[in-house]
Design a protein around this motif. Structure first.
Motif, PDB file in Angstrom:
ATOM      1  N   TYR A  33       0.619  -1.271   0.056  1.00 20.79           N
ATOM      2  CA  TYR A  33       0.429  -0.195   0.311  1.00 20.79           C
ATOM      3  C   TYR A  33       1.423   1.546   0.217  1.00 20.79           C
ATOM      4  N   TYR A  35       0.450   4.866   0.964  1.00 18.06           N
ATOM      5  CA  TYR A  35       0.066   6.510   1.616  1.00 18.06           C
ATOM      6  C   TYR A  35       0.018   7.969   2.190  1.00 18.06           C
ATOM      7  N   LEU A  91       3.715   7.178   3.581  1.00 20.98           N
ATOM      8  CA  LEU A  91       4.114   5.992   3.685  1.00 20.98           C
ATOM      9  C   LEU A  91       3.495   5.005   3.202  1.00 20.98           C
ATOM     10  N   LYS A 104      -2.372  -7.895   8.857  1.00 18.67           N
ATOM     11  CA  LYS A 104      -1.284  -6.857   9.778  1.00 18.67           C
ATOM     12  C   LYS A 104      -0.681  -5.985   9.101  1.00 18.67           C
ATOM     13  N   LEU A 105      -0.516  -4.603   8.733  1.00 17.33           N
ATOM     14  CA  LEU A 105       0.121  -4.137   7.794  1.00 17.33           C
ATOM     15  C   LEU A 105       0.935  -3.517   9.252  1.00 17.33           C
ATOM     16  N   PHE A 107       4.512  -0.967   8.575  1.00 13.66           N
ATOM     17  CA  PHE A 107       4.890   0.617   7.978  1.00 13.66           C
ATOM     18  C   PHE A 107       6.164   0.698   7.578  1.00 13.66           C
ATOM     19  N   GLY A 108       6.576   1.474   6.916  1.00  7.04           N
ATOM     20  CA  GLY A 108       7.645   1.770   7.116  1.00  7.04           C
ATOM     21  C   GLY A 108       7.643   3.196   7.194  1.00  7.04           C
ATOM     22  N   SER A 109       9.270   4.261   7.740  1.00  8.91           N
ATOM     23  CA  SER A 109       8.931   5.320   8.290  1.00  8.91           C
ATOM     24  C   SER A 109       8.073   6.628   7.518  1.00  8.91           C
TER      25      SER A 109
END
Lengths: 116, 108
Positions: A33, A35, A91, A104-105, A107-109
């Motif tokens: 994804y 965002y 993101l 469950k996702l 995420f990167g920073s």
């Protein structure tokens, strides 16, 4: 286990310039994804990939934004040309499979973009 | 998509238990409710997930009543490092928007 990697961490450009963001998801994660998070708001989905195919890009401003996920692994998000309102954090997130009921996702920073 | 409602902000003193309730409707029987935590300058981080009764992990507990029209995230004995935004995500929401979430401010 390595997490989701994103680069660059920060980017400052002038309006009408182009910019690209890179994401390397967790190994083995089929779903990816992108965002957009504007200051004070929650993340808003731009595009969703399942392997190397686009599942949903209904919220992607296609006149200026594009994204690809070659070989179903890394992904790039591009803005061309950038507008002032594109200033936000971008993101990238990945998950094992978007169709799992308990998805469950991870995420990167993020990449913080400032358009001047 | 289920419509969700959660408080925009909450304040708590260190050492207290914090409960954040999220109201949601139209949740299917086997749908999971997921909560994420986001610190400034970081992406959201998965905290806990469940679809009925109570789930507990090393970070938090999640209570889901039988009617599944709400869920409550419980953070035991918060510290300053728990200051963050907390998002309640019923199924499908990650595919649209996370919403504003609840901004928790822990006070010394």
């Amino acid at each position: 286990e390595a997490g989701v990697a994103q680069s660059p961490r920060y980017k400052i450009i002038e309006k009408r310039q182009s910019v690209a963001f890179w994401c390397n998801p967790i190994s083995g994660h089929a779903t990816l994804y992108w965002y957009q998070q504007i200051l004070g708001q929650g993340p808003k989905l731009l595009i969703q990939f399942q392997n190397n195919g686009v599942v949903d890009d209904s919220q992607l401003p296609k006149d200026r934004f594009s994204a690809e996920r070659l070989k179903g692994v890394d992904s790039t998000l591009k803005i061309q040309p950038a507008k002032l309102e594109d200033s936000a954090v971008y993101l990238c997130a990945s998950s094992l499979d978007r169709q799992r009921a308990n998805e469950k996702l991870f995420f990167g920073s993020g990449t913080q973009l400032s358009v001047l | 998509l289920a419509k969700t409602t959660q408080p925009i902000s909450m304040d708590s003193y260190e050492g207290q238990e914090v409960n954040i309730t999220c109201s949601h409707n139209n949740i299917a029987t086997n749908d999971y409710i997921t909560w994420y935590q986001q610190f400034p300058s970081q992406g959201p981080r998965f905290i806990i997930q469940g679809y009925k009764t109570k789930v507990t992990n090393e970070v938090a507990s999640l209570f889901i009543p039988a009617d599944r029209k709400s869920s409550t995230l419980s953070l035991p004995r918060v510290s300053l490092s728990d200051t963050a935004v907390y998002y309640c995500l019923p199924p499908g929401y990650q595919k649209v928007t996370f919403g504003i979430g609840t901004k928790l401010q822990v006070i010394p």
